[in-house]
Design a protein around this motif. Structure first.
Motif, short mmCIF file in Angstrom:
data_model
loop_
_atom_site.label_atom_id
_atom_site.label_comp_id
_atom_site.label_asym_id
_atom_site.label_seq_id
_atom_site.Cartn_x
_atom_site.Cartn_y
_atom_site.Cartn_z
N GLY A 312 0.82 -1.20 0.00
CA GLY A 312 0.00 0.00 0.00
C GLY A 312 0.85 1.26 0.00
N TYR A 313 0.20 2.38 -0.20
CA TYR A 313 0.88 3.68 -0.13
C TYR A 313 0.76 4.24 1.28
CZ TYR A 313 1.05 3.99 -5.27
OH TYR A 313 1.31 3.77 -6.61
N ASP A 314 1.85 4.75 1.80
CA ASP A 314 1.81 5.47 3.07
C ASP A 314 1.80 6.97 2.81
OD1 ASP A 314 1.90 3.09 4.44
OD2 ASP A 314 3.39 3.78 5.88
N VAL A 315 0.91 7.68 3.50
CA VAL A 315 0.90 9.14 3.43
C VAL A 315 1.19 9.66 4.83
CG1 VAL A 315 -0.63 9.34 1.43
CG2 VAL A 315 -1.63 9.14 3.70
N VAL A 316 2.12 10.61 4.91
CA VAL A 316 2.55 11.16 6.19
C VAL A 316 2.23 12.65 6.21
CG1 VAL A 316 4.48 11.46 7.79
CG2 VAL A 316 4.42 9.46 6.27
N ARG A 317 1.48 13.05 7.23
CA ARG A 317 1.05 14.44 7.34
C ARG A 317 2.21 15.32 7.80
NH1 ARG A 317 -4.68 14.62 10.08
NH2 ARG A 317 -3.49 14.29 11.99
N ASN A 318 2.45 16.39 7.05
CA ASN A 318 3.57 17.28 7.36
C ASN A 318 3.40 17.98 8.70
OD1 ASN A 318 4.74 16.61 4.90
ND2 ASN A 318 3.84 18.37 3.83
N SER A 319 2.16 18.29 9.07
CA SER A 319 1.92 19.10 10.26
C SER A 319 2.29 18.40 11.56
CB SER A 319 0.45 19.54 10.31
OG SER A 319 -0.40 18.39 10.40
N ASP A 320 2.05 17.07 11.62
CA ASP A 320 2.30 16.36 12.88
C ASP A 320 2.94 14.99 12.72
OD1 ASP A 320 0.19 15.01 11.76
OD2 ASP A 320 -1.25 15.46 13.34
N GLY A 321 3.28 14.61 11.49
CA GLY A 321 3.92 13.32 11.26
C GLY A 321 2.98 12.13 11.33
N LYS A 322 1.66 12.37 11.42
CA LYS A 322 0.69 11.28 11.48
C LYS A 322 0.74 10.48 10.19
CE LYS A 322 -2.64 9.59 14.15
NZ LYS A 322 -2.37 9.15 15.53
N ARG A 323 0.70 9.15 10.30
CA ARG A 323 0.86 8.26 9.15
C ARG A 323 -0.42 7.47 8.88
NH1 ARG A 323 5.24 5.88 6.49
NH2 ARG A 323 6.64 7.04 7.91
N ALA A 324 -0.75 7.33 7.62
CA ALA A 324 -1.90 6.50 7.21
C ALA A 324 -1.48 5.66 6.01
CB ALA A 324 -3.10 7.36 6.87
N THR A 325 -2.11 4.50 5.87
CA THR A 325 -1.86 3.63 4.73
C THR A 325 -3.10 3.60 3.84
OG1 THR A 325 -0.26 2.24 5.88
CG2 THR A 325 -1.38 1.26 4.00
N ILE A 326 -2.86 3.68 2.53
CA ILE A 326 -3.94 3.64 1.54
C ILE A 326 -3.82 2.35 0.74
CG2 ILE A 326 -4.88 4.72 -0.53
CD1 ILE A 326 -3.81 7.40 0.59
N LYS A 327 -4.92 1.60 0.71
CA LYS A 327 -5.02 0.43 -0.17
C LYS A 327 -6.15 0.71 -1.16
CE LYS A 327 -4.88 -3.69 1.50
NZ LYS A 327 -5.19 -4.91 2.28
N ILE A 328 -5.88 0.46 -2.43
CA ILE A 328 -6.88 0.82 -3.43
C ILE A 328 -6.78 -0.13 -4.63
CG2 ILE A 328 -5.38 2.51 -4.55
CD1 ILE A 328 -7.90 4.27 -4.92
N SER A 329 -7.93 -0.47 -5.17
CA SER A 329 -8.01 -1.28 -6.39
C SER A 329 -9.34 -0.97 -7.06
CB SER A 329 -7.91 -2.78 -6.05
OG SER A 329 -9.14 -3.25 -5.52
N LYS A 330 -9.65 -1.67 -8.12
CA LYS A 330 -10.94 -1.45 -8.79
C LYS A 330 -12.11 -1.87 -7.92
CE LYS A 330 -10.96 -5.93 -11.21
NZ LYS A 330 -12.14 -6.48 -10.50
N ASP A 331 -11.83 -2.63 -6.85
CA ASP A 331 -12.89 -3.18 -6.00
C ASP A 331 -13.05 -2.48 -4.66
OD1 ASP A 331 -13.51 -5.25 -7.88
OD2 ASP A 331 -11.73 -6.33 -7.17
#
Length: 339
Positions: A312-331
């Motif tokens: 998956g893709y990890d996105v990290v918020r610049n303001s506080d370093g909070k991290r989230a993972t994104i999973k995505i497909s056609k479904d």
């Protein structure tokens, strides 16, 4: 024994009731279901084991009679049987303001009794509305779990429910009628946990307006625009309560998820003009399992690899370093915020 038989047996004596309580099968939930019938309204106390629900005892309220009293169900003996449910006929006019307090008291009394028989905490009140919302049946602030079968989510009744029952912790929408005249007044967006099993176009509204913690949306008509909008809003601290969002696309319904990939890949290349300026995007190689902790697991069985985040893709918020993972497909689209 069937639930109605358990109820009647428990009423024969205190000794029998204690015997039942020691040996009764385990149930997950005891709640109250309100349904409009051709003669009036039926309030039924049900129990639930897993996804299977069964009515135990019901009151029939005949709302066209100009009466304002009720029978004490503990002394009323003229019970009826209908479809394996004990029915207690009530004669009261629910549209007289003076009839609501005794009605609420009676509903609370029999719900508490059935909870006691099946060893369930009566304070955790679950309710189901099948076709119309009747929040008047319950004291203000007492409902914790609410299930709607086929209602208008954008109606004034929905607004009244949200105003009267601010302690709802879990909202389950099995099916909702289409938006017609009230617009998208999503009164339920502040509920901490929401499950919408037939979200369709509402999925996109909830993706960008949800202010709760956990969301599960099924049968969605997802759009890349709203998925990217969710990421942007979260990156700007405008969806700060969000912990997880899982949205499953409707079968045979196209979802232009590649456009989301393009934005993420573009940002991973340190693009300055990207809409996700408040984030940095990473793609980690190690195997990780997201620690999903939500009451949704009591209502939905996830596939074994749902929370597998490698790839998956990890996105990290610049303001506080909070991290989230994104999973995505056609479904599907999944968004997991790490603790």
């Amino acid at each position: 024994m069937k639930p109605s038989e358990v109820f009647l047996a428990s009423r024969t004596s205190e000794k029998t009731k204690k015997l039942i309580k020691r040996n009764i099968y385990r149930v997950d939930e005891v709640g109250v279901k309100i349904a409009r019938k051709h003669y009036g309204i039926r309030a039924a106390v049900y129990f639930q084991i897993g996804r299977k629900s069964c009515d135990v005892v019901g009151f029939d309220y005949i709302d066209h009679k100009n009466l304002c009293y009720f029978y004490d169900w503990k002394v009323y003996k003229e019970y009826q049987f209908l479809e394996n449910t004990v029915i207690i006929p009530m004669l009261t006019n629910l549209f007289l303001a003076s009839s609501w307090p005794p009605t609420r008291l009676q509903i609370h009394s029999i719900h508490s009794y059935v909870c006691d028989v099946f060893n369930i905490d009566a304070s955790q009140l679950s309710v189901k509305f099948q076709s119309e919302i009747y929040h008047e049946f319950f004291d203000v602030g007492t409902v914790e779990k609410c299930t709607m079968t086929d209602v208008e989510l954008e109606s004034h009744r929905s607004m009244e429910l949200s105003n009267h029952q601010k302690n709802i912790n879990l909202l389950i929408v099995e099916h909702s009628q289409e938006i017609i005249q009230f617009g998208s007044k999503d009164y339920y967006r502040h509920v901490p946990t929401v499950i919408h099993r037939n979200a369709q176009t509402r999925a996109n509204l909830l993706l960008t307006r949800f202010q709760g913690q956990h969301g599960l949306l099924e049968n969605c008509f997802l759009s890349d625009f709203y998925v990217k909008a969710l990421m942007k809003l979260w990156s700007e601290n405008k969806m700060d309560n969000l912990v997880s969002m899982i949205a499953y696309q409707a079968s045979q319904r196209p979802f232009d998820y590649e456009k989301v990939f393009e934005v993420l890949d573009d940002k991973m290349g340190n693009s300055e003009g990207n809409i996700l300026n408040a984030l940095r995007v990473e793609k980690l190689s190690e195997k990780r399992i997201y620690p999903y902790e939500s009451i949704i697991t009591q209502e939905h069985q996830f596939k074994a690899d749902t929370f597998d985040c490698d790839g998956g893709y990890d996105v990290v918020r610049n303001s506080d370093g909070k991290r989230a993972t994104i999973k995505i497909s056609k479904d599907y689209f999944m968004f997991f915020v790490w603790p």
